[in-house]
Design an enzyme around this catalytic site. Sequence first.
Site, PDB file in Angstrom:
ATOM      1  N   GLU A   1       7.573 -15.386 -10.968  1.00  0.00           N
ATOM      2  CA  GLU A   1       6.802 -14.243 -10.456  1.00  0.00           C
ATOM      3  C   GLU A   1       6.306 -13.313 -11.549  1.00  0.00           C
ATOM      4  O   GLU A   1       5.302 -12.634 -11.357  1.00  0.00           O
ATOM      5  CB  GLU A   1       7.558 -13.480  -9.370  1.00  0.00           C
ATOM      6  CG  GLU A   1       8.737 -12.668  -9.819  1.00  0.00           C
ATOM      7  CD  GLU A   1       9.415 -11.934  -8.662  1.00  0.00           C
ATOM      8  OE1 GLU A   1       8.729 -11.444  -7.769  1.00  0.00           O
ATOM      9  OE2 GLU A   1      10.656 -11.863  -8.678  1.00  0.00           O
TER      10      GLU A   1
ATOM     11  N   ARG B   1       3.850  -0.595  -4.737  1.00  0.00           N
ATOM     12  CA  ARG B   1       3.513  -1.058  -3.389  1.00  0.00           C
ATOM     13  C   ARG B   1       2.170  -1.781  -3.343  1.00  0.00           C
ATOM     14  O   ARG B   1       1.759  -2.274  -2.294  1.00  0.00           O
ATOM     15  CB  ARG B   1       3.480   0.131  -2.421  1.00  0.00           C
ATOM     16  CG  ARG B   1       4.806   0.868  -2.341  1.00  0.00           C
ATOM     17  CD  ARG B   1       4.704   2.027  -1.395  1.00  0.00           C
ATOM     18  NE  ARG B   1       4.637   1.590  -0.029  1.00  0.00           N
ATOM     19  CZ  ARG B   1       5.671   1.403   0.770  1.00  0.00           C
ATOM     20  NH1 ARG B   1       6.881   1.611   0.320  1.00  0.00           N
ATOM     21  NH2 ARG B   1       5.504   1.014   2.006  1.00  0.00           N
TER      22      ARG B   1
ATOM     23  N   HIS C   1      16.597 -38.137  -6.737  1.00  0.00           N
ATOM     24  CA  HIS C   1      16.006 -38.491  -5.450  1.00  0.00           C
ATOM     25  C   HIS C   1      14.514 -38.170  -5.387  1.00  0.00           C
ATOM     26  O   HIS C   1      13.967 -38.010  -4.310  1.00  0.00           O
ATOM     27  CB  HIS C   1      16.786 -37.810  -4.313  1.00  0.00           C
ATOM     28  CG  HIS C   1      18.222 -38.226  -4.288  1.00  0.00           C
ATOM     29  ND1 HIS C   1      18.618 -39.468  -3.851  1.00  0.00           N
ATOM     30  CD2 HIS C   1      19.343 -37.603  -4.720  1.00  0.00           C
ATOM     31  CE1 HIS C   1      19.928 -39.582  -3.987  1.00  0.00           C
ATOM     32  NE2 HIS C   1      20.387 -38.463  -4.528  1.00  0.00           N
TER      33      HIS C   1
ATOM     34  N   TRP D   1      -2.625  -2.802  -1.667  1.00  0.00           N
ATOM     35  CA  TRP D   1      -2.338  -4.237  -1.742  1.00  0.00           C
ATOM     36  C   TRP D   1      -3.194  -4.843  -0.640  1.00  0.00           C
ATOM     37  O   TRP D   1      -2.970  -4.608   0.546  1.00  0.00           O
ATOM     38  CB  TRP D   1      -0.853  -4.506  -1.501  1.00  0.00           C
ATOM     39  CG  TRP D   1      -0.492  -5.950  -1.713  1.00  0.00           C
ATOM     40  CD1 TRP D   1      -0.187  -6.545  -2.902  1.00  0.00           C
ATOM     41  CD2 TRP D   1      -0.396  -6.971  -0.712  1.00  0.00           C
ATOM     42  NE1 TRP D   1       0.084  -7.876  -2.706  1.00  0.00           N
ATOM     43  CE2 TRP D   1      -0.035  -8.170  -1.375  1.00  0.00           C
ATOM     44  CE3 TRP D   1      -0.581  -7.007   0.667  1.00  0.00           C
ATOM     45  CZ2 TRP D   1       0.153  -9.373  -0.705  1.00  0.00           C
ATOM     46  CZ3 TRP D   1      -0.401  -8.202   1.342  1.00  0.00           C
ATOM     47  CH2 TRP D   1      -0.034  -9.373   0.648  1.00  0.00           C
TER      48      TRP D   1
ATOM     49  N   LYS E   1       5.842  -4.615  -3.839  1.00  0.00           N
ATOM     50  CA  LYS E   1       7.287  -4.580  -3.657  1.00  0.00           C
ATOM     51  C   LYS E   1       7.734  -4.593  -2.197  1.00  0.00           C
ATOM     52  O   LYS E   1       8.587  -5.367  -1.814  1.00  0.00           O
ATOM     53  CB  LYS E   1       7.855  -3.354  -4.358  1.00  0.00           C
ATOM     54  CG  LYS E   1       9.356  -3.425  -4.435  1.00  0.00           C
ATOM     55  CD  LYS E   1       9.896  -2.741  -5.622  1.00  0.00           C
ATOM     56  CE  LYS E   1      11.380  -2.994  -5.762  1.00  0.00           C
ATOM     57  NZ  LYS E   1      11.654  -4.349  -6.265  1.00  0.00           N
TER      58      LYS E   1
ATOM     59  N   LYS F   1      12.469 -15.507 -10.400  1.00  0.00           N
ATOM     60  CA  LYS F   1      12.214 -14.406 -11.329  1.00  0.00           C
ATOM     61  C   LYS F   1      11.215 -14.834 -12.392  1.00  0.00           C
ATOM     62  O   LYS F   1      10.253 -14.137 -12.682  1.00  0.00           O
ATOM     63  CB  LYS F   1      13.551 -14.027 -11.978  1.00  0.00           C
ATOM     64  CG  LYS F   1      13.883 -12.621 -12.157  1.00  0.00           C
ATOM     65  CD  LYS F   1      14.140 -11.730 -11.000  1.00  0.00           C
ATOM     66  CE  LYS F   1      13.383 -11.878  -9.759  1.00  0.00           C
ATOM     67  NZ  LYS F   1      13.878 -11.262  -8.600  1.00  0.00           N
TER      68      LYS F   1
ATOM     69  N   CYS G   1       0.850  -1.177   0.000  1.00  0.00           N
ATOM     70  CA  CYS G   1       0.000   0.000   0.000  1.00  0.00           C
ATOM     71  C   CYS G   1       0.894   1.238   0.000  1.00  0.00           C
ATOM     72  O   CYS G   1       1.906   1.288   0.691  1.00  0.00           O
ATOM     73  CB  CYS G   1      -0.941   0.096   1.189  1.00  0.00           C
ATOM     74  SG  CYS G   1      -2.167  -1.199   1.225  1.00  0.00           S
TER      75      CYS G   1
ATOM     76  N   GLU H   1      17.232 -18.246  -7.886  1.00  0.00           N
ATOM     77  CA  GLU H   1      16.831 -16.881  -8.205  1.00  0.00           C
ATOM     78  C   GLU H   1      16.236 -16.815  -9.635  1.00  0.00           C
ATOM     79  O   GLU H   1      15.244 -16.121  -9.867  1.00  0.00           O
ATOM     80  CB  GLU H   1      18.029 -15.935  -8.051  1.00  0.00           C
ATOM     81  CG  GLU H   1      17.797 -14.486  -8.422  1.00  0.00           C
ATOM     82  CD  GLU H   1      16.624 -13.800  -7.696  1.00  0.00           C
ATOM     83  OE1 GLU H   1      16.093 -14.354  -6.732  1.00  0.00           O
ATOM     84  OE2 GLU H   1      16.231 -12.709  -8.147  1.00  0.00           O
TER      85      GLU H   1
ATOM     86  N   ASN I   1      -1.451   2.606   5.342  1.00  0.00           N
ATOM     87  CA  ASN I   1      -0.560   1.521   4.944  1.00  0.00           C
ATOM     88  C   ASN I   1      -0.139   0.799   6.219  1.00  0.00           C
ATOM     89  O   ASN I   1       0.363   1.439   7.143  1.00  0.00           O
ATOM     90  CB  ASN I   1       0.659   2.095   4.212  1.00  0.00           C
ATOM     91  CG  ASN I   1       1.815   1.115   4.118  1.00  0.00           C
ATOM     92  OD1 ASN I   1       2.970   1.488   4.243  1.00  0.00           O
ATOM     93  ND2 ASN I   1       1.513  -0.141   3.924  1.00  0.00           N
ATOM     94  N   GLY I   2      -0.383  -0.507   6.269  1.00  0.00           N
ATOM     95  CA  GLY I   2       0.010  -1.270   7.456  1.00  0.00           C
ATOM     96  C   GLY I   2      -1.117  -2.171   7.900  1.00  0.00           C
ATOM     97  O   GLY I   2      -2.062  -2.425   7.145  1.00  0.00           O
TER      98      GLY I   2
HETATM   99  C1  F6R Z   1      11.411 -10.926  -5.823  1.00  0.00           C
HETATM  100  C2  F6R Z   1      11.429  -9.893  -4.813  1.00  0.00           C
HETATM  101  C3  F6R Z   1      11.155 -10.287  -3.415  1.00  0.00           C
HETATM  102  C4  F6R Z   1      11.995  -9.453  -2.433  1.00  0.00           C
HETATM  103  C5  F6R Z   1      11.580  -9.775  -0.995  1.00  0.00           C
HETATM  104  C6  F6R Z   1      12.426  -9.018   0.012  1.00  0.00           C
HETATM  105  O1  F6R Z   1      11.733 -10.416  -7.070  1.00  0.00           O
HETATM  106  O2  F6R Z   1      11.616  -8.740  -5.096  1.00  0.00           O
HETATM  107  O3  F6R Z   1      11.371 -11.649  -3.215  1.00  0.00           O
HETATM  108  O4  F6R Z   1      13.330  -9.733  -2.640  1.00  0.00           O
HETATM  109  O5  F6R Z   1      10.244  -9.450  -0.809  1.00  0.00           O
HETATM  110  O6  F6R Z   1      12.303  -7.650  -0.144  1.00  0.00           O
HETATM  111  P1  F6R Z   1      13.377  -6.667   0.465  1.00  0.00           P
HETATM  112  O7  F6R Z   1      14.653  -6.920  -0.246  1.00  0.00           O
HETATM  113  O8  F6R Z   1      12.834  -5.293   0.204  1.00  0.00           O
HETATM  114  O9  F6R Z   1      13.481  -6.983   1.919  1.00  0.00           O
END
Ligand code: F6R
Length: 623
Positions: A505, A27, A521, A74, A618, A502, A2, A498, A100-101
């Site tokens: 998502e 956000r 396994h 969000w 994010k 990527k 948010c 990773e 937000n929260g």
């Molecule tokens: C994936 C991604 C998330 C963040 C995770 C931690 O692309 O961006 O997995 O890495 O939510 O976020 P931060 O780094 O802001 O603590």
Amino acid sequence: MCGIVGYIGDRLAVPNALNCLKALEYRGYDSAGVAYADGTELKICKMVGKLENLTSHLKNKIIPSSCAIGHTRWATHGEPNKQNAHPHADYYKMLAVVHNGIIENYLELKNELEKKGYKFYSATDTEVFANLLSFYLIEQNPLLKGYYAVRNTMHNTLHSTYKIDEKCIIKALHSVVLKCKGSFAVAVLMRGYDDVIFFAKNKSPLIIGKGENENFIASDTPALIGCCKKFYSIKDGEIGYITKDRIAVFDENLKVLKLNFKTVNIRPEQVILGNYSHFMEKEIEQGADSVTETINRIEQMKILERISPKIFDNFDLHITACGTALHAGLIAKCVIEDKLKIPVDLDYASEFRYKKPLISSKSICLFISQSGETADTLSCVELSNSVGATTIAFTNVAGSRMESLVDYIIPTSAGPEIAVASTKAYMAQLAAIYQFIEYLAKIKGITIEFSSDSVKNAVLKNKYINYYKELEDVVQEIKDEESVYFIGRGIDYLLSLEGALKLKEVSYIHCEAMPAGELKHGSLALVRKDCFVIAILTQKELYDKTLNNIYELNSRGAKVILFSPFKELRNIVYKQILIPETEPVLSPFVAMKPLQCLAYATAIARGNDPDKPRNLAKSVTVE
Ligand code: F6R
């Protein structure tokens, strides 16, 4: 999660609030809304879905308001529909709140308010906040209950008839803050009080931006780039208000604070798309620069030298993070254990806290977080602080809550990362981690085979390679797949974790990464004829072993797409994406970019918005 904004000043408030909100959309994008004062009334306009729905709805309307608050959501409490969208009004329609929260005790508060006659229209905790504020205001002047019926209510009326002024509102807000448990950054607009925006903050981020005849509040600095140059980071427990030419902030005891405004070095071009189609595309391209900038800044500011070498005399080392940041942490663990022979305990932040971690005052706890606002990671910082451990954060957002909690900050200099999927920040995290390892090696008198310069050189090897062209056929083939598997060994396995995150998502294809040796396994049972497996092979030491796994996959009819610098493997696999050769320990700096490009290009081929993947946001400020 948010984003909230507030604008008050000489210019039109609604377009300005919407403009700032645009930079906060990462956000959350389940719904968006604004509340504004139109002289006599408080108007609320909200739309489900991305901000553009709200912007186009308001496009041709000229709203002559000088004060507005806005929100991009969000969803946490209640589904993402119009009813639950912010801003939320109180029962008596005298105020509007964006938030937000999470108010953890909102159900208990809601029950209390219902007993007092309040009725609720949404499933949100924010509406509870709005009504609690309304309750405390009415407590000061019961006549206010009739306020909702008063048309053409102006500031003066509220002041003269109901004896309500900034002081009363701050007092009521203070009572609300004392009652609410959890995290919140809120902005409040009062009907009839349309030249003031009130705010309160606890744990969720909130900043004030100071302009000329205008002031702002927002969830973070990038939202205000190009709007103003001076910023104040509101601290937990602080409340206050802004008018177009006044800013007042009070501490937990309602004492007025003297504010220290800072200038932030974010250039407007860092928060616009420029010639790119998406921020994810732009940010993948910026990966190399973010590595170089991170290293240069840490060196120039002698950041590591600030950490007392004494703490490394007798210590145990822990790393905690989430998602992509955790994947950067996995590389740190691998390299520290391999090169420095120091054991590293690593955990998902969401697990660390509940496993009763073995930490003490001699522990060094490293936290990796792009935003510095991730709730899970923050609670681990608090836990580590509580046992007297030394806490060190690798963060990208200056002034974040994490920065205020730790003993040492190692800044990553990726610049604002706007796409939800982290790309350039991961590269910057790796750069900072490698520098930290180099520093630790120096303290311990250990010689290691990389340096800041070799890291910078490694990342530049990708500069002139057009991976999108190389990947064109692969993307067309995998875009309609249901599942894609990733394999690797050692560092290559950590990169495949990773790479898989990527791809999943932003493409919504089910992706699973596994150590290549683990296939037999159990997971090999999933491999069918023509299914796609992405193999990463950069480590010479593990060449033969991984190759055996590729043969096993071939013989079961899988199509192996190999990311590797070893050209001779071209005829063994279905398709090879050739990446530059480098020292094995530096392979993350060359192998990650093509994996990020694969994810981006696949999202585009599937018609997804890579910058705003479904269900995600994010800054994950809730646990
Ligand atoms: C994936 C991604 C998330 C963040 C995770 C931690 O692309 O961006 O997995 O890495 O939510 O976020 P931060 O780094 O802001 O603590």
